[in-house]
Design a protein around this motif. Structure first.
Motif, PDB file in Angstrom:
ATOM      1  N   ARG A  42     -13.355  70.102 -20.542  1.00 11.10           N
ATOM      2  CA  ARG A  42     -12.103  70.689 -21.062  1.00 11.10           C
ATOM      3  C   ARG A  42     -12.755  71.413 -22.369  1.00 11.10           C
ATOM      4  N   PRO A  43     -13.477  70.888 -23.083  1.00 13.03           N
ATOM      5  CA  PRO A  43     -14.144  71.416 -24.354  1.00 13.03           C
ATOM      6  C   PRO A  43     -15.066  72.709 -23.931  1.00 13.03           C
ATOM      7  N   VAL A  44     -15.850  72.651 -22.928  1.00 18.55           N
ATOM      8  CA  VAL A  44     -16.499  73.829 -22.222  1.00 18.55           C
ATOM      9  C   VAL A  44     -15.568  75.020 -21.598  1.00 18.55           C
ATOM     10  N   GLN A  45     -14.457  74.448 -21.072  1.00 18.62           N
ATOM     11  CA  GLN A  45     -13.535  75.461 -20.591  1.00 18.62           C
ATOM     12  C   GLN A  45     -12.907  76.267 -21.995  1.00 18.62           C
ATOM     13  N   THR A  46     -12.663  75.382 -23.018  1.00 20.54           N
ATOM     14  CA  THR A  46     -12.075  76.251 -24.123  1.00 20.54           C
ATOM     15  C   THR A  46     -13.205  76.978 -24.669  1.00 20.54           C
ATOM     16  N   LEU A  47     -14.356  76.647 -24.683  1.00 22.24           N
ATOM     17  CA  LEU A  47     -15.383  77.380 -25.267  1.00 22.24           C
ATOM     18  C   LEU A  47     -15.509  78.683 -24.512  1.00 22.24           C
ATOM     19  N   LEU A  48     -15.484  78.451 -23.334  1.00 17.58           N
ATOM     20  CA  LEU A  48     -15.808  79.742 -22.252  1.00 17.58           C
ATOM     21  C   LEU A  48     -14.609  80.688 -22.536  1.00 17.58           C
ATOM     22  N   ALA A  49     -13.325  80.202 -22.777  1.00 20.16           N
ATOM     23  CA  ALA A  49     -12.219  81.045 -23.246  1.00 20.16           C
ATOM     24  C   ALA A  49     -12.575  81.815 -24.410  1.00 20.16           C
ATOM     25  N   LEU A  50     -13.044  81.165 -25.255  1.00 15.67           N
ATOM     26  CA  LEU A  50     -13.342  81.953 -26.595  1.00 15.67           C
ATOM     27  C   LEU A  50     -14.414  83.017 -26.582  1.00 15.67           C
ATOM     28  N   VAL A  51     -15.393  82.525 -25.647  1.00 13.26           N
ATOM     29  CA  VAL A  51     -16.394  83.328 -25.538  1.00 13.26           C
ATOM     30  C   VAL A  51     -15.754  84.753 -24.961  1.00 13.26           C
ATOM     31  N   ALA A  52     -14.969  84.467 -23.779  1.00 10.96           N
ATOM     32  CA  ALA A  52     -14.306  85.814 -23.266  1.00 10.96           C
ATOM     33  C   ALA A  52     -13.464  86.523 -24.234  1.00 10.96           C
ATOM     34  N   ILE A  53     -12.770  85.834 -25.063  1.00  9.53           N
ATOM     35  CA  ILE A  53     -11.824  86.486 -26.001  1.00  9.53           C
ATOM     36  C   ILE A  53     -13.062  87.190 -27.262  1.00  9.53           C
ATOM     37  N   VAL A  54     -13.791  86.535 -27.698  1.00 13.62           N
ATOM     38  CA  VAL A  54     -14.560  87.206 -28.597  1.00 13.62           C
ATOM     39  C   VAL A  54     -15.643  88.288 -28.276  1.00 13.62           C
ATOM     40  N   GLY A  55     -16.425  88.009 -26.888  1.00 11.92           N
ATOM     41  CA  GLY A  55     -16.907  89.081 -26.261  1.00 11.92           C
ATOM     42  C   GLY A  55     -16.129  90.362 -25.966  1.00 11.92           C
ATOM     43  N   SER A  56     -14.847  90.270 -25.563  1.00 12.94           N
ATOM     44  CA  SER A  56     -14.063  91.281 -25.418  1.00 12.94           C
ATOM     45  C   SER A  56     -13.668  92.194 -26.402  1.00 12.94           C
ATOM     46  N   LEU A  57     -13.319  91.304 -27.474  1.00 10.47           N
ATOM     47  CA  LEU A  57     -13.335  91.972 -28.956  1.00 10.47           C
ATOM     48  C   LEU A  57     -14.348  92.923 -29.391  1.00 10.47           C
ATOM     49  N   ILE A  58     -15.454  92.217 -29.124  1.00 10.89           N
ATOM     50  CA  ILE A  58     -16.961  92.845 -29.579  1.00 10.89           C
ATOM     51  C   ILE A  58     -17.048  94.109 -28.774  1.00 10.89           C
ATOM     52  N   ILE A  59     -16.642  94.076 -27.351  1.00 12.40           N
ATOM     53  CA  ILE A  59     -16.860  95.365 -26.551  1.00 12.40           C
ATOM     54  C   ILE A  59     -15.981  96.192 -26.952  1.00 12.40           C
ATOM     55  N   VAL A  60     -14.718  95.959 -27.075  1.00 18.48           N
ATOM     56  CA  VAL A  60     -13.550  96.960 -27.409  1.00 18.48           C
ATOM     57  C   VAL A  60     -13.797  97.595 -28.715  1.00 18.48           C
ATOM     58  N   TRP A  72      -9.345  94.054 -37.842  1.00 25.46           N
ATOM     59  CA  TRP A  72      -9.065  93.171 -36.548  1.00 25.46           C
ATOM     60  C   TRP A  72     -10.299  91.885 -36.931  1.00 25.46           C
ATOM     61  N   ALA A  73     -11.345  92.062 -37.429  1.00 29.80           N
ATOM     62  CA  ALA A  73     -12.387  91.072 -37.622  1.00 29.80           C
ATOM     63  C   ALA A  73     -11.599  90.287 -38.775  1.00 29.80           C
ATOM     64  N   ALA A  74     -11.008  90.833 -39.703  1.00 30.87           N
ATOM     65  CA  ALA A  74     -10.298  90.031 -40.735  1.00 30.87           C
ATOM     66  C   ALA A  74      -9.104  89.282 -40.088  1.00 30.87           C
ATOM     67  N   ILE A  75      -8.473  89.596 -39.129  1.00 29.64           N
ATOM     68  CA  ILE A  75      -7.417  88.792 -38.244  1.00 29.64           C
ATOM     69  C   ILE A  75      -7.836  87.738 -37.388  1.00 29.64           C
ATOM     70  N   ILE A  76      -9.037  88.236 -36.624  1.00 30.17           N
ATOM     71  CA  ILE A  76      -9.501  87.351 -35.383  1.00 30.17           C
ATOM     72  C   ILE A  76     -10.488  86.263 -35.921  1.00 30.17           C
ATOM     73  N   LEU A  77     -11.311  86.594 -36.580  1.00 30.49           N
ATOM     74  CA  LEU A  77     -12.433  85.676 -37.014  1.00 30.49           C
ATOM     75  C   LEU A  77     -12.236  84.563 -37.570  1.00 30.49           C
ATOM     76  N   PRO A  78     -11.342  84.476 -38.739  1.00 33.14           N
ATOM     77  CA  PRO A  78     -11.014  83.228 -39.371  1.00 33.14           C
ATOM     78  C   PRO A  78     -10.255  82.183 -38.033  1.00 33.14           C
ATOM     79  N   ALA A  79      -9.615  82.937 -37.529  1.00 35.33           N
ATOM     80  CA  ALA A  79      -8.774  82.017 -36.234  1.00 35.33           C
ATOM     81  C   ALA A  79      -9.798  81.426 -35.510  1.00 35.33           C
ATOM     82  N   VAL A  80     -10.836  82.176 -34.904  1.00 35.33           N
ATOM     83  CA  VAL A  80     -11.822  81.710 -34.007  1.00 35.33           C
ATOM     84  C   VAL A  80     -12.619  80.667 -34.844  1.00 35.33           C
ATOM     85  N   GLY A  81     -13.076  80.809 -36.190  1.00 34.52           N
ATOM     86  CA  GLY A  81     -13.565  79.916 -36.487  1.00 34.52           C
ATOM     87  C   GLY A  81     -13.001  78.430 -36.817  1.00 34.52           C
TER      88      GLY A  81
END
Length: 331
Positions: A42-60, A72-81
């Motif tokens: 489950r932690p790995v699946q959660t991490l994969l979801a975060l990778v997908a979200i963060v990676g998508s944000l970087i690409i877009v 958007w970095a100021a909004i998203i990064l603290p939440a991801v952290g």
């Protein structure tokens, strides 16, 4: 909207985004098989979801203006952290940290809200009431305060096209090109507005440039082929429209018109066998006719009706058997 997003992203970034989401999703699905056997799944699946979200944000985000990217970095990064902290350091606090992350995102949307979306929303409200002059006036004020933002000119150009002010829309697209010389979206818009005003030679020049800048985007090839259809450049239209079909054309209504233009190009070339094949494809995409009828009935489709109304009627007559293939060469 989808077409503009494709042009905004470009083929390379769009492929990267698709692969990222597909791969992380596939690995997560595979892990579902052993989800009850290992605690780490489950932690790995959660991490994969975060990778997908963060990676998508970087690409877009790589395609965004610096100001929007920072917001958007100021909004998203603290939440991801916060979520990563709960996953990797204090798993017993994962739930409250996740709640805090969600709360921060909601608060951040208000704290770091940019002025531009409010202006856009106001313009859209006027647009829905067909109050084009007021909608354009809102964008005039925004452009006066932020004269170097190409997105503002792009949106105002679209409003002007709906209003029927094609010369002003053309000036906005030209201004975008001054700001972003390699903007396929701007050249594509310039081609469309020139087509709408009946200036096919200028439209052809702009469409060639758009296709040159975005050679793997079906919409630029579709517009180029449509203009070549108007100019009766049959061989060129066949080349570009066939290439457009080889790419992913998401909407059935656009595929329908591509087959119509190909049928007409083949008929004009004397190749009625190939024209007949295109008619068969049109019949398979007949639902696109219903989509076009609904779109063209809209009060805001006046300019679009002037450009495509006759084509949609021709397609309808061909599918219904009211028009012979050899008769469309002169239409």
């Amino acid at each position: 909207m989808i077409d503009r997003f494709r042009l905004f992203m470009g083929p390379a970034r769009l492929r990267s985004l698709f692969l990222l989401i597909a791969l992380t999703g596939l690995v997560s699905l595979v892990l579902n098989v052993v989800i009850d056997e290992y605690d780490w799944v489950r932690p790995v699946q959660t991490l994969l979801a975060l990778v997908a979200i963060v990676g998508s944000l970087i690409i877009v985000g790589g395609r965004m203006e610096a100001e929007d990217r920072a917001r958007w970095a100021a909004i998203i990064l603290p939440a991801v952290g916060a979520v990563l902290l709960g996953l990797l350091v204090v798993p017993n606090l994962l739930l409250p940290l996740s709640g805090a992350a969600a709360g921060w995102i909601i608060a951040g949307l208000f704290l770091f809200r940019s002025r531009s979306p409010m202006e856009y929303q106001k313009a859209i409200r006027y647009l829905r009431k067909n109050e084009y002059e007021d909608a354009v006036r809102v964008m005039d004020g925004l452009i006066k305060s932020e004269p170097d933002d190409a997105n503002h000119y792009r949106f105002r150009a679209e409003l002007l096209r709906l209003w029927g002010k094609l010369d002003r829309a053309r000036r906005d697209y030209s201004r975008i090109i001054e700001l972003e010389p390699d903007s396929a979206v701007a050249y594509n818009g310039l081609a469309e507005v020139s087509l709408q005003s009946g200036d096919y030679e200028r439209a052809l020049e702009a469409a060639f440039k758009a296709a040159e800048l975005a050679p793997e985007e079906w919409v630029t090839l579709y517009n180029l082929g449509m203009i070549e259809d108007r100019l009766e450049h049959s061989a060129e239209a066949i080349t570009h429209l066939e290439k457009a079909l080889s790419l992913t054309v998401p909407d059935v209504r656009h595929r329908l018109l591509i087959h119509l233009y190909l049928a007409r190009a083949y008929a004009r070339s004397g190749n009625l066998t190939s024209a007949e094949e295109q008619l068969k494809s049109m019949k398979k995409h007949h639902s696109g006719l219903e989509e076009w009828q609904k779109i063209l009935e809209n009060d805001q489709a006046t300019t679009l009706r002037a450009v495509l109304g006759a084509d949609v009627q021709t397609a309808q007559d061909l599918v219904d058997g009211k028009l012979a293939l050899d008769a469309i060469a002169g239409l």
